[in-house]
Design an enzyme around this catalytic site. Structure first.
Site, PDB file in Angstrom:
ATOM      1  N   PHE A 204     -64.546 100.184  51.037  1.00 11.86           N
ATOM      2  CA  PHE A 204     -65.363  98.999  51.330  1.00 11.86           C
ATOM      3  C   PHE A 204     -66.826  99.382  51.511  1.00 11.86           C
ATOM      4  O   PHE A 204     -67.140 100.404  52.109  1.00 11.86           O
ATOM      5  CB  PHE A 204     -64.831  98.325  52.606  1.00 11.86           C
ATOM      6  CG  PHE A 204     -65.752  97.273  53.186  1.00 11.86           C
ATOM      7  CD1 PHE A 204     -66.096  96.148  52.437  1.00 11.86           C
ATOM      8  CD2 PHE A 204     -66.262  97.400  54.459  1.00 11.86           C
ATOM      9  CE1 PHE A 204     -66.940  95.187  52.969  1.00 11.86           C
ATOM     10  CE2 PHE A 204     -67.097  96.443  55.004  1.00 11.86           C
ATOM     11  CZ  PHE A 204     -67.440  95.327  54.251  1.00 11.86           C
ATOM     12  N   HIS A 205     -67.707  98.549  50.959  1.00 11.13           N
ATOM     13  CA  HIS A 205     -69.153  98.712  51.127  1.00 11.13           C
ATOM     14  C   HIS A 205     -69.720  97.392  51.633  1.00 11.13           C
ATOM     15  O   HIS A 205     -69.712  96.397  50.914  1.00 11.13           O
ATOM     16  CB  HIS A 205     -69.797  99.081  49.788  1.00 11.13           C
ATOM     17  CG  HIS A 205     -71.252  99.453  49.898  1.00 11.13           C
ATOM     18  ND1 HIS A 205     -72.186  98.685  50.547  1.00 11.13           N
ATOM     19  CD2 HIS A 205     -71.935 100.533  49.431  1.00 11.13           C
ATOM     20  CE1 HIS A 205     -73.374  99.256  50.473  1.00 11.13           C
ATOM     21  NE2 HIS A 205     -73.251 100.395  49.799  1.00 11.13           N
ATOM     22  N   SER A 206     -70.209  97.383  52.860  1.00 10.62           N
ATOM     23  CA  SER A 206     -70.746  96.140  53.424  1.00 10.62           C
ATOM     24  C   SER A 206     -72.181  95.918  52.957  1.00 10.62           C
ATOM     25  O   SER A 206     -72.802  96.792  52.354  1.00 10.62           O
ATOM     26  CB  SER A 206     -70.701  96.177  54.956  1.00 10.62           C
ATOM     27  OG  SER A 206     -71.723  97.022  55.458  1.00 10.62           O
TER      28      SER A 206
END
Length: 957
Positions: free
Chosen positions: A812-814
């Site tokens: 995941f990359h916010s």
């Protein structure tokens, strides 16, 4: 002493019906294969039926229910054992004589005045015979790769050999049987490929046996196809004539009578094909390859600077270097470059030589100069090209083939062009070779239309704007969708299980579709450039955009064929106008499309970005609209040609033949590359005995290191030496013009033996998240987390088969720091994903939060049941590893060297033990040796990578 009685000069001392050539060829070829099969099955059955996954009786036990026994492949039968290999090679060698005679007689049967295709067909037959010798005498045991390359080349050359033979055959039994055996041959290829994939990729027991039966059927139909020549050759009589009366003891058969004037010389045929003509064509192809290599490299170098500035850097203005053709509006500029075309061709090589410039900004400016000369060279090359019959078709075809050659170069070098200025010797660049060949091709460049009278009156040229618009849309679509063979696959990629195309091997299919489009553009240019063709291409674009998996990919293939087929019509349309205006405007519109292509994903960092946020449909639709204007403009261009029908015919056949030779060769090369890259061993974890799973997270900054070199090789070495089994890569989607249409995962995955999930594709408008795993990926789902204001946040939720246990991994990359509400919503979204899973789970992430504060407490909560790998590690802001229901044993932070701006974080987990973990740290001496991190990263480390922050790994109870 009596003297020998000599035959009279001109006596026929021996003769035979031509059908014996066909009989001999069929008999020797058939006996070569059958004798090897019988000997192999008799002497070495258990050995030759064994494949890389199964052997007797394992596979036999699976298939015996359908009364089949395990059966050997052709390669194993003819190449692995003595004496069958020797017997086979002896009889294949004997077959060579009838084989060459068969090709020659086939040519004689079909050669007609003005017919050029029989010559090409004969050349294909000769080349096919030599490739046959390649896979016969270089066995799979000797050199597996070259054996496969020759085998694939032979099969691909069989396509023009069989289809061409049918095309030039006259009606009769020979044609009828050629159709029967030819169709049977191609039908067999479909199940052959299917069962090979079932064996090679899915490891299905029994699949290889079934594959072997279809493989042997191809041999049968191949030999049977050539045996049909007996009906043609029976009309021939082969004679040996004693011209000087030197023979004795053989009574003359009868006096020779010429039934065919073999010395007949049709001037048109001789000028239709020549080695010099083919060489000139290849020079144009290579100059086109240089053009595309330089043009596609510009965006990659520009992209380096906004990465560091986190916004507009100012260097983006170099994109406008492509509008350099406007300089041809200066007095005498057009005539100067037209008189000395070598100058512009040499000038674009400056872009290739840019790899010698060390500084990033200076290297970018050097490539900018190359682009300036490259676009001028293109404009001059096609200016007034319609003045000579079919010259425009020839040059446009070479231009397209050069584009395909650049795509194949990227296919062979893991999505990097080997002569780009981000490549050098240390990361497998071929810059010196490309530059040296480029100098030769540039010096030999010519402009045949120089001095020719313009054949299109001003009143019939129409408006240059339509031609410029069409050219802009065409070049943009070629660049954005097809400059790398993996782009279409990632547009429709949805994750595991695989339900659509893969970059390997299906990138070769994309390349073959390009080749088909070029050929259609040669033989059916009026059709491809019509409104009917445009409607078909637009439907393909719509399907590509609207659908996923195979449906979307098939739409992309339709669009691919269409785009390559209209190249000749669009370039000829542009050539009748002033090159400065037409090509200058075309590249200006192209630049606007490139910017829009970036804006759709970079909207949070550029002025006016929200207007194009996630609107790839607008960009693709605009490009197709411009192509529609180009179709309108192309319809206004008079057909180029000569009043002499014979000259037209000769020139057309020449272009078609050159295209067939190049396209067939490139298709065979693409297929060989795909096969070679597909042959990968089953991935294996680093520590299977300890049931250890080492994971990592790394933000890789789009694969450009601090010095602007492609960093895949350096990343691969770091991941390998850290013995990472599963790693998440962030900022990894580079499938855009500005990023080079690259795939950073290919070389790492193939060299290290890992499965890959690329994550949300380029049409999902994210910066990218990828997952590489030594463990099989059972299932994966792609997510776009809520992002009402800022950049889209991608996530991959995958289930891995880890030593027989299902383990979930989320990558995941916010979003960026400025958009607080976005990050809150994204945090809630990822938390829901984690909470919904019932399996042990690991989060590999970029969270943009401080430990123990804010959103951190949503990720690590009772709802998610997740734990921080080390809550005491206070020095984190972006990267985090969280876990649940799995035994954590170690954690380390490793410096990035100069590869990116973010470190590698990695953790070790044990599968199958009590999943209970505590945060109590223990000395390394109390940890089993197989759990230890590599010692090479201690102290100063290796290649700039070392343990840092803690200066050593941490171990836990």
């Amino acid at each position: 002493m009596s003297s020998e009685k000599r035959n009279k000069p001109g006596s026929v001392v021996a003769s035979a019906n031509g059908k014996w050539v066909s009989y001999a060829h069929t008999a020797f070829a058939g006996y070569a294969f059958l004798s090897a099969l019988v000997l192999g099955m008799t002497l070495h059955f258990h050995k030759i039926v064994r494949n890389e996954f199964y052997g007797y009786p394992d596979e036999w036990l699976v298939v015996r229910q359908v009364t089949l026994r395990e059966f050997p492949s052709v390669s194993a039968t003819i190449g692995d054992r003595y004496p069958e290999r020797s017997v086979f090679q002896i009889f294949i060698a004997v077959t060579a004589g009838p084989r060459f005679a068969l090709i020659f007689l086939t040519y004689l049967v079909n050669a007609k005045p003005g017919a050029f295709f029989p010559k090409v067909h004969a050349m294909v037959g000769l080349l096919r015979t030599f490739t046959c010798g390649g896979w016969v005498y270089i066995t799979s045991t000797d050199d597996h790769d070259w054996h496969d390359i020759f085998m694939i080349a032979y099969l691909l050359l069989t396509i023009p050999w069989t289809i061409g033979g049918i095309k030039i055959s006259t009606k009769g039994k020979a044609l009828r049987w050629r159709k029967v055996f030819g169709i049977a041959f191609y039908v067999m290829i479909i199940p052959l490929v299917y069962f090979f994939i079932q064996h090679k990729i899915n490891h299905i027991p029994g699949a290889y046996t079934t594959y072997a039966f279809f493989e042997w059927s191809l041999i049968f139909f191949d030999v049977a196809y050539d045996s049909a020549s007996v009906f043609d050759f029976s009309a021939f009589e082969i004679r040996v004539i004693d011209m000087n009366g030197i023979t004795a003891g053989f009574p003359p058969v009868r006096k020779s009578a010429s039934t065919r004037d073999l010395k007949h010389n049709d001037t048109g045929l001789l000028t239709g094909f020549s080695i010099g003509g083919l060489l000139g064509f290849m020079i144009s192809v290579y100059n086109s390859f240089i053009f595309w290599s330089v043009l596609t490299s510009l965006g990659v170098l520009i992209w380096y600077f906004p990465l560091w500035y986190m916004g507009i850097s100012g260097y983006e203005v170099t994109l406008l270097s492509s509008i350099a053709p406007v300089l041809l509006g200066l007095p005498y500029a057009t005539k100067f470059f037209a008189k000395f075309p070598q100058i512009a061709q040499l000038g674009q090589l400056i872009g290739v030589a840019a790899y010698l410039v060390p500084g990033p900004s200076d290297r970018l400016l050097t490539v900018t100069v190359g682009v300036i000369f490259g676009t001028i060279a293109l404009s001059i090359e096609f200016w007034n090209v319609t003045a000579r019959p079919f010259l425009g078709l020839s040059k446009a075809t070479a231009f397209s083939i050069g584009f395909i050659l650049s795509a194949i170069a990227k296919f062979a070098f893991y999505a990097n062009n080997p002569i780009w200025p981000i490549m050098h010797a240390e990361n497998s660049g071929w810059n010196k070779t490309g530059l040296a060949l480029g100098v030769i091709a540039a010096l030999l460049a010519t402009r045949p239309q120089a001095g020719a009278v313009d054949v299109v009156p001003s009143s019939k040229r129409g408006c240059f704007v339509w031609s410029a618009c069409g050219l802009a849309g065409l070049i943009f679509n070629l660049h954005s969708l097809l400059s790398d063979s993996s782009t279409l696959a990632y547009w429709v990629w949805t994750g595991y299980p695989v339900t659509g195309p893969l970059p390997v091997p299906h990138g070769a299919i994309t390349i073959c579709a390009m080749a088909l489009g070029v050929y259609i553009g040669v033989v059916a240019k009026p059709v491809s450039s019509s409104w009917t063709g445009f409607i078909i291409g637009s439907i393909g674009a719509t399907v590509l955009y609207s659908y996923e998996n195979w449906t979307g990919y098939f739409g992309g293939l339709v669009l691919t064929v269409y785009l390559l087929s209209i190249v000749p019509a669009f370039l000829e349309s542009a050539s009748i106008h002033s090159p400065g205006r037409t090509f200058g405007l075309a590249f200006f519109l192209y630049d606007l499309l490139v910017l829009a292509h970036v804006w759709v994903v970079a909207y949070a960092f550029v002025p006016g970005g929200p207007l194009l946020r996630e609107r790839t449909d607008i960009v693709l639709g605009s490009a197709m609209f411009l192509i529609g204007l180009g179709v309108y403009g192309a319809g206004k261009v008079p057909t180029s040609g000569s009043s002499n029908a014979k000259i037209n015919s000769i020139n057309f056949y020449k272009v078609r033949s050159f295209a067939l030779i190049c396209l067939t060769s490139l298709s065979a090369l693409a297929a060989s590359i795909a096969y070679k890259r597909l042959s990968m061993e089953t991935p294996k974890p680093y520590n299977p005995d300890a049931k250890l799973m080492t994971v990592g997270i790394w933000t890789i900054h789009f694969g450009l290191d601090n010095d602007m070199w492609a960093s895949e090789v350096r990343m691969r070495d770091a991941i390998r030496d850290l013995e990472i089994d599963v790693i998440g890569l962030l900022e990894s989607d580079t499938q855009r013009i500005i990023m080079g249409n690259r795939d950073l995962t290919q070389q790492i995955a193939e060299d290290l033996g890992m499965y890959v999930d690329y994550g949300p594709g380029p049409n999902k408008h994210t910066w990218g998240a990828a997952l590489l795993s030594k463990f099989p990926i059972l299932n994966s789902t792609h997510h776009l987390l809520p992002s009402p204001v800022g950049e889209l946040a991608p996530a991959i939720h995958a289930t891995l088969d880890v030593y027989g246990s299902p383990i979930d991994v989320v990558v995941f990359h916010s979003g960026q720091e400025e958009d607080v509400e976005d990050r809150r919503l994204q945090t809630a979204g990822v938390s829901d994903i984690m909470a919904s899973s019932s399996n042990p789970l690991i989060l590999l992430s970029y969270l943009v939060t401080k430990p123990l504060e804010g959103n951190y407490n949503t990720y690590v909560s009772e709802k998610t049941r997740m734990h921080d790998i080390d809550p005491s590690d206070w020095d984190r802001w972006c990267e985090y590893i969280l876990y649940r229901d799995i035994k954590r044993v170690a954690y380390a932070r490793v410096s990035r060297s100069t590869i990116t701006d973010t470190e590698i974080q990695t953790g070790k987990f044990v599968i199958g033990d009590d999943p209970t973990s505590s945060n109590a740290q223990i000395p390394e001496s109390e940890v089993p040796k197989e759990y230890h991190y590599p010692a090479m990263f201690r102290g100063e480390g290796v290649r700039g990578h070392r343990y840092h922050v803690f200066d050593e790994p941490r171990y836990y109870q």
